[in-house]
Scaffold this motif. Structure first.
Motif, mmCIF file in Angstrom:
data_model
loop_
_atom_site.group_PDB
_atom_site.id
_atom_site.type_symbol
_atom_site.label_atom_id
_atom_site.label_comp_id
_atom_site.label_asym_id
_atom_site.label_seq_id
_atom_site.Cartn_x
_atom_site.Cartn_y
_atom_site.Cartn_z
ATOM 1 N N ARG A 159 -0.421 -0.484 6.776
ATOM 2 C CA ARG A 159 -1.240 -0.255 8.207
ATOM 3 C C ARG A 159 -1.042 1.205 8.296
ATOM 4 N N LEU A 160 -2.058 1.654 8.641
ATOM 5 C CA LEU A 160 -2.113 3.366 8.864
ATOM 6 C C LEU A 160 -3.022 3.271 10.638
ATOM 7 N N ASP A 161 -2.241 3.550 11.469
ATOM 8 C CA ASP A 161 -2.531 3.591 12.719
ATOM 9 C C ASP A 161 -3.376 2.186 13.238
ATOM 10 N N ASP A 162 -4.534 2.326 13.133
ATOM 11 C CA ASP A 162 -5.189 0.732 13.781
ATOM 12 C C ASP A 162 -5.804 0.240 12.331
ATOM 13 N N LEU A 163 -5.744 0.762 11.475
ATOM 14 C CA LEU A 163 -6.406 0.243 10.361
ATOM 15 C C LEU A 163 -5.386 -0.474 9.209
ATOM 16 N N TRP A 164 -5.712 -1.609 8.748
ATOM 17 C CA TRP A 164 -4.772 -2.450 8.179
ATOM 18 C C TRP A 164 -5.422 -2.630 6.559
ATOM 19 N N ASN A 165 -4.508 -2.850 5.646
ATOM 20 C CA ASN A 165 -4.920 -3.240 4.289
ATOM 21 C C ASN A 165 -4.141 -4.575 3.706
ATOM 22 N N ALA A 166 -4.919 -5.473 3.485
ATOM 23 C CA ALA A 166 -4.470 -6.865 2.813
ATOM 24 C C ALA A 166 -4.937 -6.782 1.221
ATOM 25 N N ARG A 167 -3.784 -7.623 0.688
ATOM 26 C CA ARG A 167 -4.287 -7.720 -0.936
ATOM 27 C C ARG A 167 -4.272 -9.124 -1.311
ATOM 28 N N VAL A 168 -5.321 -9.531 -2.242
ATOM 29 C CA VAL A 168 -5.383 -10.567 -2.904
ATOM 30 C C VAL A 168 -4.140 -10.802 -3.918
ATOM 31 N N THR A 169 -4.022 -9.590 -4.845
ATOM 32 C CA THR A 169 -2.735 -9.749 -5.594
ATOM 33 C C THR A 169 -1.971 -8.431 -5.356
ATOM 34 N N SER A 170 -0.809 -8.408 -5.675
ATOM 35 C CA SER A 170 0.190 -7.443 -5.255
ATOM 36 C C SER A 170 0.823 -6.901 -6.492
ATOM 37 N N HIS A 171 1.951 -7.208 -6.596
ATOM 38 C CA HIS A 171 3.063 -6.667 -7.392
ATOM 39 C C HIS A 171 3.155 -7.344 -8.731
ATOM 40 N N ILE A 172 1.853 -7.211 -9.559
ATOM 41 C CA ILE A 172 1.623 -7.845 -10.762
ATOM 42 C C ILE A 172 0.831 -6.871 -11.829
ATOM 43 N N PRO A 173 1.100 -6.966 -13.065
ATOM 44 C CA PRO A 173 0.364 -6.057 -14.114
ATOM 45 C C PRO A 173 -0.941 -6.405 -13.913
ATOM 46 N N MET A 174 -1.646 -5.146 -14.021
ATOM 47 C CA MET A 174 -3.248 -5.047 -14.209
ATOM 48 C C MET A 174 -3.789 -6.143 -14.731
ATOM 49 N N ALA A 175 -3.146 -6.339 -16.258
ATOM 50 C CA ALA A 175 -3.697 -7.330 -16.903
ATOM 51 C C ALA A 175 -3.809 -8.691 -16.382
ATOM 52 N N LYS A 278 -2.534 6.121 1.897
ATOM 53 C CA LYS A 278 -1.595 7.125 1.558
ATOM 54 C C LYS A 278 -2.330 8.654 1.521
ATOM 55 N N LEU A 279 -3.495 8.596 1.076
ATOM 56 C CA LEU A 279 -4.282 9.846 1.059
ATOM 57 C C LEU A 279 -4.654 10.217 2.730
ATOM 58 N N MET A 280 -4.886 9.263 3.261
ATOM 59 C CA MET A 280 -5.309 9.236 4.672
ATOM 60 C C MET A 280 -4.279 9.700 5.576
ATOM 61 N N GLY A 281 -2.996 9.183 5.391
ATOM 62 C CA GLY A 281 -1.924 9.377 6.360
ATOM 63 C C GLY A 281 -0.486 9.183 5.702
ATOM 64 N N PHE A 282 -0.145 9.739 4.843
ATOM 65 C CA PHE A 282 1.141 9.315 4.141
ATOM 66 C C PHE A 282 2.318 9.088 5.140
ATOM 67 N N SER A 283 2.413 10.095 6.143
ATOM 68 C CA SER A 283 3.593 10.103 6.888
ATOM 69 C C SER A 283 3.569 9.260 7.888
#
Length: 335
Positions: A159-175, A278-283
């Motif tokens: 979450r960055l302020d009022d904007l959220w990000n969800a994932r279908v996959t997460s901590h797995i190898p790209m393959a 993270k580019l939009m608001g790392f801190s």
């Protein structure tokens, strides 16, 4: 005041900026004025964190949470009395730093399991240190799910302020990603995102769905994941009344989101969202562990080993994570 949120604030990796950030947050009296707050960690390390942060703290210290009655605006430190915690090397992951964070986090999860607290905020952990300390899972999310006895899908959000990000996959190898992008998995992520945002207080979430391939596949020219899995899942969700749109190319969906078209973007893999936010608001970024009986939030940045002990740690993301935990707790049924 009995229904004021009950929050656990967990001191993270002892080798990073966790103690400093914990101290800085506790010095924000306006933020904790209406919160019943228990801090889990080590008295000596918290004192050192306060020294580094240049703040003065005056917290009651207890050695057990049994029978503890938390009061609004009066945080209490549960001192877990870590042996030789103040001797843990700063600036690198070790078994000792991972064990420190795991013990603190585990104690908070136990408080959540019994209903003593409604949400958890922790200062940054390090996955390598967790693994060195014996965590059998790839991340803290699935360890927490097991300890809390969570049933069903659990997921990590950003979450960055009022904007959220969800994932279908997460901590797995790209393959492994293409094999896991099934119609069912995408649809489950969409529904989970809608539920999570509603629990956070968003009444009618608007979701933008990212494609997987360049240009969202360009009609199958660059891949079929959009045609075979993502588009059917979006149609399924729309047919059940969810506000969904896409799939959009991953390099443009965030422009739409940034201008306010969506409350959340559902991405197909970890870095599709992480890089953008993270580019939009790392801190200011926050990571949320959702789908658990107890919602959990933490700064989206890491342990910042390179600046540990210097007093340079930015409180922004920790403060945002704390506010997120409070928001989740405030939207849970009172007890």
């Amino acid at each position: 005041m009995e229904n004021t949120p009950r929050i656990a604030l967990v001191m993270g990796d002892a080798a990073g900026v966790g103690a400093e950030l914990t101290a800085k947050l506790l010095a924000c009296h306006d933020e904790i004025r209406n919160i019943r707050l228990i801090v889990l960690g080590d008295r000596k390390l918290l004192q050192n964190g306060a020294r580094i942060a240049g703040v003065t703290l005056d917290l009651p210290v207890v050695e057990t949470a049994e029978g503890l009655a938390l009061e609004p605006g009066r945080p209490v430190l549960l001192d877990l009395q870590h042996k030789d915690a103040d001797a843990i090397p700063v600036g690198r992951p070790t078994r000792e730093s991972g064990a420190f964070a795991m013990r603190n986090f585990g104690a908070a999860l136990d408080l959540g399991r019994t209903g003593a607290i409604q949400a958890i905020c922790f200062t940054p952990f390090n996955k390598q240190a967790f693994k060195l300390a014996g965590n059998p899972y790839l991340d803290e999310l699935h360890w927490a799910a097991d300890r809390l006895g969570a049933a069903g899908r659990v997921s990590e959000y950003n979450r960055l302020d009022d904007l959220w990000n969800a994932r279908v996959t997460s901590h797995i190898p790209m393959a492994e990603v293409p094999r896991q992008l099934t119609r069912e998995a995408v649809l489950e992520a969409i529904f989970d995102t809608d539920r999570t945002l509603r629990k956070a207080g968003i009444a009618a979430p608007r979701l933008g769905i990212a494609g997987y391939n360049p240009h969202a596949g360009e009609g199958g020219l660059f891949g079929r994941e959009e045609i075979d899995s993502i588009e059917p899942a979006i149609a399924d969700a729309a047919a059940q009344g969810l506000a969904v749109a896409g799939p959009f190319p991953a390099d443009t969906v965030w422009l739409r989101a940034k201008r306010g078209d969506f409350d959340a973007v559902v991405t197909m893999y970890h870095d599709q969202g992480q890089i953008a936010l993270k580019l939009m608001g790392f801190s200011r970024g926050v990571t949320i562990l959702a789908g658990l009986p107890v919602p959990i939030a933490t700064p989206a940045h890491g342990t910042a080993y390179d600046i540990a002990g210097t007093g340079k740690a930015d409180l922004g993301a920790t403060l945002a994570a704390f506010r997120t935990a409070v928001a989740f707790a405030g939207n849970s049924p009172p007890s």
